[in-house]
Design a protein around this motif. Structure first.
Motif, short mmCIF file in Angstrom:
data_model
loop_
_atom_site.label_atom_id
_atom_site.label_comp_id
_atom_site.label_asym_id
_atom_site.label_seq_id
_atom_site.Cartn_x
_atom_site.Cartn_y
_atom_site.Cartn_z
N GLY A 108 -26.84 26.26 4.42
CA GLY A 108 -26.50 24.88 4.16
C GLY A 108 -25.08 24.66 3.68
O GLY A 108 -24.44 25.57 3.13
N SER A 109 -24.59 23.46 3.92
CA SER A 109 -23.30 23.00 3.38
C SER A 109 -23.58 21.77 2.53
O SER A 109 -24.12 20.78 3.03
N ARG A 110 -23.23 21.88 1.25
CA ARG A 110 -23.47 20.73 0.37
C ARG A 110 -22.27 19.80 0.44
O ARG A 110 -21.14 20.22 0.19
N LEU A 111 -22.51 18.57 0.84
CA LEU A 111 -21.45 17.56 0.92
C LEU A 111 -21.61 16.57 -0.22
O LEU A 111 -22.69 15.99 -0.39
N THR A 112 -20.55 16.41 -0.98
CA THR A 112 -20.53 15.43 -2.06
C THR A 112 -19.45 14.41 -1.75
O THR A 112 -18.28 14.77 -1.59
N VAL A 113 -19.85 13.16 -1.63
CA VAL A 113 -18.91 12.07 -1.34
C VAL A 113 -18.71 11.26 -2.61
O VAL A 113 -19.69 10.75 -3.19
N LEU A 114 -17.46 11.16 -3.05
CA LEU A 114 -17.14 10.44 -4.30
C LEU A 114 -16.57 9.07 -4.01
O LEU A 114 -15.95 8.85 -2.95
#
Lengths: 114, 110
Positions: A108-114
């Motif tokens: 998995g790739s964890r994507l965090t959008v701020l």
């Protein structure tokens, strides 16, 4: 043992930016997939890809998303103009055939959008 | 709308205490029912495929069964290393578009 590898493992981006998530499927597999899992929610299907074209896609996979197999080994998911709600774990998977449900998932790739 | 529902959401067992996890599905034209295991921070790992009611599959301490409305994952004499989230998924077409349930988080105490 062959495995699906994904990069990056974690990406933080600002809302509105474009991100590309990369995957190297298992070498003799012909079918490729992206799934996502928002924290605390179910794993959701995004898209499947075979023979250099999309074979199935969900309602989630709208014009904001695109997939590509730019060379013989990589499979990418591009998310344009990211939104807060795109924050999730994105899983790449591959399989030898179709219909068996036996998918091999990456970490998995964890994507965090701020 | 196709739905896959798992229960319980979480299950605590003592080592050696057998139990079952449930997966009920309402899909139009089930093609296959699948079980996956997911460890924290990892992707799902394939366990079993079931295609028709009455079918059973076994692997070590795990046995999966299928009826026309639900599937069970039976865990016999579990060990702490069986602790994980177990996911159930269904397909209705020829492809591999899996519809996942919410999972059962299994914790096995030594």
């Amino acid at each position: 043992e062959p495995e699906v590898t994904q990069t990056p493992s974690h990406q933080v981006t600002q809302m509105g930016q474009e991100v590309i998530l990369r995957c190297v499927p298992i070498s003799n597999h012909l079918y490729f997939y992206w799934y996502r899992q928002i924290l605390g929610q179910k794993v959701e299907f995004l898209v499947s890809f075979y023979n250099n074209e999309i074979s199935e896609k969900s309602e989630i996979f709208d014009d904001q998303f695109s997939v590509e197999r730019p060379d013989g080994s990589n499979f990418t998911l591009k998310i344009r103009s990211t939104k807060l709600e795109d924050s999730a774990m994105y899983f790449c998977a591959s399989s030898e055939g179709t219909g068996t449900g036996e998918l091999f998932f990456g970490e998995g790739s964890r994507l965090t959008v701020l | 709308e196709d739905q896959v529902t798992q229960s319980p959401e979480a299950l605590r067992l003592q080592e050696g205490e057998s139990s079952s996890l449930n997966c009920s599905y309402t899909v139009s034209g089930l093609r296959g029912l699948f079980w996956y295991r997911q460890d924290p921070g990892k992707g799902p790992e394939f366990l079993f495929t079931l295609y028709s009611a009455g079918e059973e599959k076994e692997k070590e301490r795990l046995k999966a069964t299928l009826t026309k409305k639900e599937s069970f994952l039976h865990i016999t004499a579990p060990k702490p290393e069986d602790s994980a989230t177990y996911l159930c998924a269904a397909t209705v077409g020829a492809g591999n578009m899996l519809t996942f349930g919410g999972g059962t988080r299994l914790m096995v105490k030594p």
